[in-house]
Design a protein around this motif. Structure first.
Motif, PDB file in Angstrom:
ATOM      1  N   ASP A 231      21.783  -4.180   1.605  1.00 55.67           N
ATOM      2  CA  ASP A 231      21.779  -2.687   2.018  1.00 55.67           C
ATOM      3  C   ASP A 231      21.555  -2.655   3.523  1.00 55.67           C
ATOM      4  N   ARG A 234      24.893  -4.898   7.980  1.00 61.28           N
ATOM      5  CA  ARG A 234      26.073  -3.827   8.590  1.00 61.28           C
ATOM      6  C   ARG A 234      27.230  -4.056   8.353  1.00 61.28           C
ATOM      7  N   HIS A 237      32.595   0.635   9.785  1.00 63.91           N
ATOM      8  CA  HIS A 237      32.659   1.862   8.929  1.00 63.91           C
ATOM      9  C   HIS A 237      34.319   2.197   8.846  1.00 63.91           C
ATOM     10  N   ARG A 270      34.613   5.928  -0.455  1.00 64.82           N
ATOM     11  CA  ARG A 270      33.219   6.377  -0.196  1.00 64.82           C
ATOM     12  C   ARG A 270      32.481   5.356   0.436  1.00 64.82           C
ATOM     13  N   ASP A 271      32.751   3.836  -0.458  1.00 69.25           N
ATOM     14  CA  ASP A 271      31.841   2.835  -0.036  1.00 69.25           C
ATOM     15  C   ASP A 271      32.138   2.363   1.379  1.00 69.25           C
ATOM     16  N   ARG A 274      30.627   3.960   4.307  1.00 68.75           N
ATOM     17  CA  ARG A 274      29.318   3.831   4.922  1.00 68.75           C
ATOM     18  C   ARG A 274      29.368   2.628   5.587  1.00 68.75           C
ATOM     19  N   PRO A 275      28.446   2.383   6.523  1.00 73.24           N
ATOM     20  CA  PRO A 275      28.089   1.445   7.298  1.00 73.24           C
ATOM     21  C   PRO A 275      27.542  -0.066   6.836  1.00 73.24           C
ATOM     22  N   VAL A 276      27.500   0.313   5.447  1.00 74.24           N
ATOM     23  CA  VAL A 276      26.641  -1.060   4.628  1.00 74.24           C
ATOM     24  C   VAL A 276      27.889  -1.651   3.859  1.00 74.24           C
ATOM     25  N   HIS A 414      33.429  -6.024   3.847  1.00 69.89           N
ATOM     26  CA  HIS A 414      33.049  -5.016   2.345  1.00 69.89           C
ATOM     27  C   HIS A 414      34.016  -6.058   1.596  1.00 69.89           C
TER      28      HIS A 414
END
Length: 688
Positions: A231, A234, A237, A270-271, A274-276, A414
């Protein structure tokens, strides 16, 4: 640590068993125990029991019938017992000379000729008897019990067994007071003779509970730690734009999404926004529509100007994804000057080169393939999303290699992992605790439930009759033969013989054969004939386990079904029932030489006949054979639990799960020591 080359054979064997640190030796627990604390008189002995007797040797000779053996007679004052040794040394013969008083321990067999023991352990009598049960440890041929017992004992004495669970948190584990780790280990290595062997064997004793709780806590801590570390990383996005590729794809699909597909699609979107880095497992039963969910995720990444890679374990599965994705996405990508690329190991250079160029330039927005996707020469321009299908079939190193394909400094792609083997809840809470899990729990409309029949091999002719009836209705049939690596040649012969027999029994019907040793082009040609409907019966090894979609196939026959794992049987059954026709799966089994099936095989076939629910199948599979099947190559990194059992220790798992975040937040140093003690360096692998 000494260089392995300078180690003795027993030391090398210790290393091979992973017994390197003092704590490793302390945690190497006995398989069973022998009771050498008391002596049994032969007159009080019972047939078949393991007993220790003390007596005087009255006879010692070498007999040659039925084969060479040392025969020793011992008299304990109440009766006599014959000790037989089929392999022995002169020194042993000398130690058991007539007149010597000895202790002999072994299984007592009684017959018309009196008591006998075969290969008992013997030593000179005299001296005090042990005060505790004697441990018998898991070992290897080059590591004698006596050496291992001494090594474990000295490791136990030296190991740092200071408590790592802070005293104010310990009650959360719900353990019986008074059992520290040191006390639990000392007890389990040397339990007193009054201890109930049953509580040791079923691991319900408080000392066992202590170890299992600590082990589960270490696993939860390491999973949580790796999740938190991830988490901090990075990732690009990726937000779905209004009217963009994601929406266009939804409108272009020839079917409506199920509510489960919509829900899971939103979780993934949604995932990605996120920038994670996303680290999500998408699980769904065979045919629940995972490919379309992956396509929607890819559309979001492509729309944001990035690339997506999809990797599958077999060429057949990769090709099926490729065909579907091309059909859905290519018409939408072409106006943007983008394409879908295809990469496999068997590709010719002239086919491969243009693909590699398109990937490097970014023109190939989506790359689909097998392990070839992670080869050195594959260079992505902007990889943002990696999709791995049947993730348990890939190793940790392969998943890390795919992550390493992203060139952006300081960023990670991702990851979306997919599995058609649903994961039982306890497994999701333990081995997959570092993943977010999405579940497709409904099948698309129009799928028919499959009826499963378990049939003995001697009713083969009835099965062939059933095939004729299906073919007469214009349907198609799979016949799957097992392929087990140890006997690959034998099994290929089996598949070939079945193919010949079915060709002879079904004149005028095109019967195909498919196995892993065939050249790729030949496999492709056979699959094309079957998919196109020209081939009535396809005889195959398990290469069709995943990824073959022929809605017209309505009957699946699995030969030697007793040799398959439960999830594999379920996967194969999922190849039929894909159209509107009523479908069936026949599990043909061969009883063993004694005319009976083994207990495990029987449990698997019973589960298949009783349920079509992938989650129930997964739960029973976990009961029957533990977590290995689900984890696949993940286990090369995340060690399987040695002491805890997910089927019976759910309460301990739940407690460890609740305690881990508190311990990590409030006592980080204790948490670090706890994970180090139990997992050593192995927790690194959990980050894949």
């Amino acid at each position: 640590m000494p260089a392995t080359a300078t180690l003795s054979a027993p030391q090398k064997a210790l290393h091979k068993l992973g017994l390197v640190r003092d704590i490793d030796l302390a945690l190497h627990l006995p398989l069973r125990y022998e009771d050498e604390t008391r002596i049994v008189k032969l007159r009080d002995a019972r047939e078949g029991e393991s007993a220790q007797i003390e007596g005087t040797v009255t006879d010692n000779h070498v007999a040659f019938r039925p084969r060479r053996q040392l025969v020793v007679t011992v008299d304990d004052g109440s009766d006599t017992c014959v000790l037989r040794f089929f392999s022995f040394y002169p020194s042993q013969q000398k130690a058991l000379a007539v007149g010597h008083r000895i202790l002999a321990r072994g299984e007592l067999k009684g017959g018309f000729l009196g008591w006998t023991m075969v290969h008992p352990t013997c030593r000179a009598a005299g001296g005090a008897l042990p005060q505790a049960l004697t441990p018998v440890y898991p070992t290897t041929a080059t590591l004698p019990q006596s050496y291992l017992r001494k090594a474990v004992q000295s490791g136990l004495a030296r190991a740092d067994l200071a408590e790592t669970v802070p005293s104010e948190l310990a009650p959360m584990l719900g353990l019986q007071a008074g059992w520290t780790l040191r006390e639990a280990l000392n007890f389990l290595h040397h339990p007193g003779p009054e201890t109930s062997l049953m509580t040791l064997e079923d691991r319900s004793h408080p000392a066992w509970q202590r170890l299992k709780a600590e082990e589960l806590l270490a696993q939860q801590l390491s999973q949580l730690q790796s999740k938190r570390e991830r988490d901090e990383l990075r990732a690009p996005h990726l937000a779905a734009a209004a009217g963009g590729l994601h929406e266009q794809l939804l409108q272009a699909l020839p079917f409506a999404l199920t509510s489960a597909q919509r829900r899971v699609g939103e979780e993934i979107a949604r995932d990605l926004a996120r920038p994670v880095p996303m680290h999500r497992l998408l699980q769904g039963d065979v045919g629940s529509g995972k490919t379309v969910v992956a396509a929607l995720a890819a559309a979001v990444a492509i729309d944001a100007g990035w690339q997506c890679a999809l990797m599958a374990p077999t060429e057949i599965l990769a090709e099926q994804h490729f065909r579907k994705l091309i059909g859905w996405l290519e018409p939408l990508l072409a106006p943007r000057g983008l394409t879908v690329a295809w990469l496999t190991g068997g590709q010719k250079k002239k086919e491969r080169e243009p693909m590699l160029e398109r990937i490097a330039s970014g023109e190939a927005a989506l790359v689909v393939g097998t392990h070839a996707v992670i080869q050195e020469q594959v260079r992505f321009k902007r990889l943002a999303l990696a999709v791995i299908d049947e993730q348990h079939r890939f190793g940790v190193a392969q998943r890390l290699a795919l992550r390493g394909k992203m060139d952006e400094a300081g960023q990670e792609p991702h990851m979306l992992m997919m599995s058609a083997t649903p994961i039982p809840r306890t497994l999701a809470m333990s081995y997959y605790a570092d993943l977010d899990v999405s579940t497709l729990d409904e099948l698309p409309p129009g799928r028919t439930p499959v009826i499963t029949k378990v049939v003995a091999d001697n009713r083969r002719e009835e099965v062939v009759e059933r095939i004729r009836a299906q073919l007469a209705q214009g349907r198609q049939v799979y016949w799957v033969c097992p392929l087990i690596e140890e006997s690959e040649a034998l099994d290929l012969t089996n598949a070939t013989a079945t193919h010949e027999a079915l060709r002879a029994a079904l004149p005028g019907v095109l019967v195909g054969l498919l196995h892993s040793r065939m050249p790729a082009a030949e496999k492709k040609a056979v699959m094309a004939l079957f998919s196109g409907g020209q081939m009535g019966v396809l005889v195959s090894t398990t290469v069709i386990e995943v990824g073959v979609d022929v809605p017209n196939a309505s009957l699946m026959v699995i030969e030697h079904a007793e040799r398959f794992g439960l999830s594999q049987l379920h996967q194969l059954r999922g190849r039929v029932g894909r159209g509107a026709a009523a479908s069936a799966c026949v599990l043909l089994y061969s009883p063993g030489e004694n005319g009976r099936l083994g207990e495990t095989a029987r449990a698997r076939l019973k589960a298949m006949a009783e349920t079509n629910d992938g989650f129930e199948i997964a739960r029973r599979d976990l009961e029957i054979r533990g977590p290995g099947e689900f984890l696949g190559a993940r286990q090369s990194g995340a060690p399987l639990l040695r002491f805890a059992d997910l089927a019976t220790d759910t309460h301990l798992l739940q407690a460890a799960r609740e305690l881990a975040p508190l311990m990590l937040d409030r006592f980080p140093e204790s948490a670090r020591r706890h994970v180090g003690r139990w997992l050593g360096g192995k927790s690194e692998y959990l980050k894949a």
